[in-house]
Design an enzyme around this catalytic site. Sequence first.
Site, PDB file in Angstrom:
ATOM      1  N   LEU A 105       0.885  -1.163   0.000  1.00 48.20           N
ATOM      2  CA  LEU A 105       0.000   0.000   0.000  1.00 48.20           C
ATOM      3  C   LEU A 105       0.923   1.213   0.000  1.00 48.20           C
ATOM      4  O   LEU A 105       1.913   1.227   0.739  1.00 48.20           O
ATOM      5  CB  LEU A 105      -0.889   0.028   1.250  1.00 48.20           C
ATOM      6  N   ASP A 106       0.619   2.221  -0.808  1.00 45.66           N
ATOM      7  CA  ASP A 106       1.543   3.340  -0.884  1.00 45.66           C
ATOM      8  C   ASP A 106       1.525   4.170   0.408  1.00 45.66           C
ATOM      9  O   ASP A 106       0.664   3.995   1.281  1.00 45.66           O
ATOM     10  CB  ASP A 106       1.293   4.199  -2.132  1.00 45.66           C
ATOM     11  N   TYR A 107       2.473   5.049   0.514  1.00 43.51           N
ATOM     12  CA  TYR A 107       2.743   5.818   1.735  1.00 43.51           C
ATOM     13  C   TYR A 107       1.500   6.541   2.259  1.00 43.51           C
ATOM     14  O   TYR A 107       1.234   6.559   3.461  1.00 43.51           O
ATOM     15  CB  TYR A 107       3.858   6.826   1.429  1.00 43.51           C
ATOM     16  N   THR A 109      -1.683   5.825   1.613  1.00 39.67           N
ATOM     17  CA  THR A 109      -2.892   4.993   1.666  1.00 39.67           C
ATOM     18  C   THR A 109      -2.963   4.195   2.962  1.00 39.67           C
ATOM     19  O   THR A 109      -1.965   3.675   3.438  1.00 39.67           O
ATOM     20  CB  THR A 109      -2.924   4.027   0.462  1.00 39.67           C
TER      21      THR A 109
END
Length: 238
Positions: A105-107, A109
């Site tokens: 999961l990106d930073y 999110t």
Amino acid sequence: MEERLQKYLAEAGVASRRKSEELIAAGLVKVNGKIVTELGTKVDPKKDEVVYRGQVISKKEVEMVYIMLHKPEGYVTTAKEQFGRPSVMDLVRDVKERIFPVGRLDYETSGLLLLTNDGDLTYKLTHPKHDVDKTYHAKVYGTPDDMDLQMFRRGVFIDGVRTKPAKIQIIEKGERQSLAEIKIHEGKNRQVRKMCEAISHPVAQLKRVATGDLELGDLPKGKYRHLTATEVKYLKKL
């Protein structure tokens, strides 16, 4: 019975299968005292000695761990990060086994993130051919109209490649922002954000709420729980 070295390492909980391939290629794994860099190498668990960073690796000694974490915003989904930002691994430090995230999961999110030492399951859940649905709640700027939604559902071009068909429905409308439920089964980098940008409704806030039928539920942000036997069985069937 012989099996590929990277699969053996993954099932022993050293790392995911893809990461294990990188470890082998980097010359960090020995088989019977010799460094092995060929990814096609096969080993017999009953006869061969496999060593990683000076430690003999054995699948029998590893207890499989399956965890669901509610990842907060502001954490990277890696064990180490070059800029020193907080890692999701900081949130599960009391787990004694060596575990790793299933996908990313990106930073910015938040939401459902699985962590495990089961490399084989990780491989299956993250490989594109298995098409595991991932459900997100996205606050987007404005309100997509029917044409926007149809474009999104058919697939849009991001980074020069068309995405697979996806699902989207508006579940709440506001003056400046709307809440959309989005389902995709690919895992491209920042895919949901890029797809929303492609229909001119950028994401303001993004949260993953489910993987397949496995739901985040009311798990507090920053906390984790161990999956039930039924949930693990379900994941292995996907």
